[in-house]
Design a protein around this motif. Structure first.
Motif, mmCIF file in Angstrom:
data_model
loop_
_atom_site.group_PDB
_atom_site.id
_atom_site.type_symbol
_atom_site.label_atom_id
_atom_site.label_comp_id
_atom_site.label_asym_id
_atom_site.label_seq_id
_atom_site.Cartn_x
_atom_site.Cartn_y
_atom_site.Cartn_z
ATOM 1 N N THR A 169 0.829 -1.202 0.000
ATOM 2 C CA THR A 169 0.000 0.000 0.000
ATOM 3 C C THR A 169 0.872 1.264 0.000
ATOM 4 O OG1 THR A 169 -1.590 -1.233 1.325
ATOM 5 C CG2 THR A 169 -1.928 1.139 1.134
ATOM 6 N N ARG A 187 0.158 4.283 0.389
ATOM 7 C CA ARG A 187 -0.232 5.270 1.399
ATOM 8 C C ARG A 187 0.680 5.217 2.628
ATOM 9 N NH1 ARG A 187 -4.918 8.055 2.497
ATOM 10 N NH2 ARG A 187 -6.488 8.181 0.844
ATOM 11 N N ALA A 212 -8.240 11.104 -10.602
ATOM 12 C CA ALA A 212 -6.847 11.067 -10.157
ATOM 13 C C ALA A 212 -6.104 12.317 -10.605
ATOM 14 C CB ALA A 212 -6.152 9.820 -10.703
ATOM 15 N N ASP A 237 -2.630 11.191 -2.103
ATOM 16 C CA ASP A 237 -3.330 10.029 -1.546
ATOM 17 C C ASP A 237 -4.590 9.731 -2.347
ATOM 18 O OD1 ASP A 237 -1.476 9.653 0.457
ATOM 19 O OD2 ASP A 237 -2.580 10.799 1.956
ATOM 20 N N ARG A 238 -5.355 10.780 -2.637
ATOM 21 C CA ARG A 238 -6.592 10.589 -3.401
ATOM 22 C C ARG A 238 -6.285 10.129 -4.823
ATOM 23 N NH1 ARG A 238 -8.104 15.478 -0.840
ATOM 24 N NH2 ARG A 238 -7.797 16.641 -2.774
ATOM 25 N N VAL A 277 -3.743 8.331 -5.875
ATOM 26 C CA VAL A 277 -3.376 6.911 -5.865
ATOM 27 C C VAL A 277 -4.615 6.039 -5.663
ATOM 28 C CG1 VAL A 277 -2.111 5.127 -4.594
ATOM 29 C CG2 VAL A 277 -0.994 7.297 -5.137
ATOM 30 N N ASP A 278 -5.520 6.477 -4.783
ATOM 31 C CA ASP A 278 -6.753 5.713 -4.555
ATOM 32 C C ASP A 278 -7.569 5.605 -5.843
ATOM 33 O OD1 ASP A 278 -6.130 5.321 -1.931
ATOM 34 O OD2 ASP A 278 -7.443 6.895 -1.148
ATOM 35 N N TRP A 279 -7.706 6.722 -6.562
ATOM 36 C CA TRP A 279 -8.488 6.709 -7.801
ATOM 37 C C TRP A 279 -7.811 5.870 -8.872
ATOM 38 C CZ3 TRP A 279 -13.329 7.509 -8.412
ATOM 39 C CH2 TRP A 279 -14.018 8.395 -7.578
ATOM 40 N N GLU A 331 -5.940 3.296 -8.321
ATOM 41 C CA GLU A 331 -6.162 1.893 -7.957
ATOM 42 C C GLU A 331 -7.565 1.452 -8.364
ATOM 43 O OE1 GLU A 331 -5.245 0.865 -3.956
ATOM 44 O OE2 GLU A 331 -3.092 1.223 -4.197
ATOM 45 N N SER A 332 -8.532 2.353 -8.223
ATOM 46 C CA SER A 332 -9.897 1.998 -8.629
ATOM 47 C C SER A 332 -9.963 1.772 -10.135
ATOM 48 C CB SER A 332 -10.889 3.090 -8.212
ATOM 49 O OG SER A 332 -10.782 4.230 -9.035
ATOM 50 N N ARG A 341 -8.606 -1.651 -10.823
ATOM 51 C CA ARG A 341 -9.600 -2.677 -10.472
ATOM 52 C C ARG A 341 -10.665 -2.805 -11.562
ATOM 53 N NH1 ARG A 341 -9.469 -0.002 -5.423
ATOM 54 N NH2 ARG A 341 -8.370 -1.165 -3.803
ATOM 55 N N ARG A 349 0.915 -1.271 -7.446
ATOM 56 C CA ARG A 349 1.429 -0.809 -6.151
ATOM 57 C C ARG A 349 2.949 -0.912 -6.092
ATOM 58 N NH1 ARG A 349 -3.418 -3.730 -2.683
ATOM 59 N NH2 ARG A 349 -4.905 -1.986 -2.830
#
Length: 242
Positions: free
Chosen positions: A12, A14, A100, A114-115, A117-119, A121-122, A125, A142
């Motif tokens: 991760t 983060r 992103a 952080d946001r 990277v989260d987007w 990753e989505s 997916r 990652r």
């Protein structure tokens, strides 16, 4: 997180971004931009690509504030229009890549990366079929982002210090030894940064060694195959961007 974990972490991102010494705004935005480039093939909006290009130039002081703000406002308007079109068509929500990009360009770089990277990753997916493929794709992504974070921030457990020119200029290695940088080393680093010519890094390593640098990690990084990216910690160090 301990030093050995930092050097080998591939999970991760983060957790790495929350580490002390990883708060530089410019570098965090470059991490977000480089992360976007990892999924470049999934970008369908030219405006998003334009914003990442502008962001990278802006972080390197190659775009004036007013030009950056105008570019960001124009691109964000296009992204919003794209989002509205998606919603009107009753299709799934806005592509994670666009979210992103918006996060990467946000003024709050600490939360923005952080946001972003989260987007991203989505997005990984959503583009994978089945749980196994999804997990495999996420693991690769990652690992790549973790490598980028190390590439841009270096090792926060072995910090360097920059000696201002009015105090003689140079660098203080993690072991405390002071090195006076040569004009050759500075010019090489400046050229590498401007041209993104990372194939010249081994030449920079030679110049640093001649100047008295003995730090194995820095010299090895310059002579390694990468990955290297805009904001490379070794180049930034020579240029005083720490």
């Amino acid at each position: 997180m301990k030093e050995d974990e930092w050097l080998t972490w591939n999970h991760t991102p983060r957790l790495m971004l929350g580490q002390r010494g990883v708060r530089n705004r410019r570098k965090r935005q470059l991490v977000a931009a480089a992360g976007c480039r990892l999924v470049w093939d999934r970008f369908r909006n030219p405006a998003a690509i334009a914003l990442i290009d502008a962001l990278e130039r802006y972080t390197d002081d190659r775009v004036a504030d007013h030009i950056w703000n105008e570019t960001r406002a124009r691109v964000e308007a296009e992204i919003t229009a794209d989002q509205d079109a998606v919603q009107r068509a009753e299709r799934p929500g806005l592509d994670g890549t666009l979210q992103a990009v918006a996060a990467a360009a946000h003024d709050d770089a600490v939360a923005g990366v952080d946001r972003a990277v989260d987007w991203l990753e989505s997005t990984v997916r959503q583009s994978s079929r089945g749980w196994r493929e999804q997990q495999a794709a996420l693991a690769v992504f990652r690992r790549q982002v973790s490598d980028i974070i190390r590439e841009i921030f270096g090792n926060p457990f072995r910090p360097w210090k920059v000696v201002p020119d009015f105090l003689g200029g140079g660098l203080v290695q993690p072991d405390g030894a002071t090195v006076r940088l040569t004009t050759t080393a500075r010019e090489l680093a400046r050229g590498i940064a401007h041209d993104q010519a990372f194939d010249r890094l081994p030449i920079l390593a030679d110049a640093l060694e001649e100047a008295g640098v003995t730090d194995i990690a820095l010299l090895a990084h310059c002579r390694s195959g990468g990955p290297h990216a805009r904001g490379c910690w070794a180049v930034d160090l020579v240029l005083g961007k720490v």
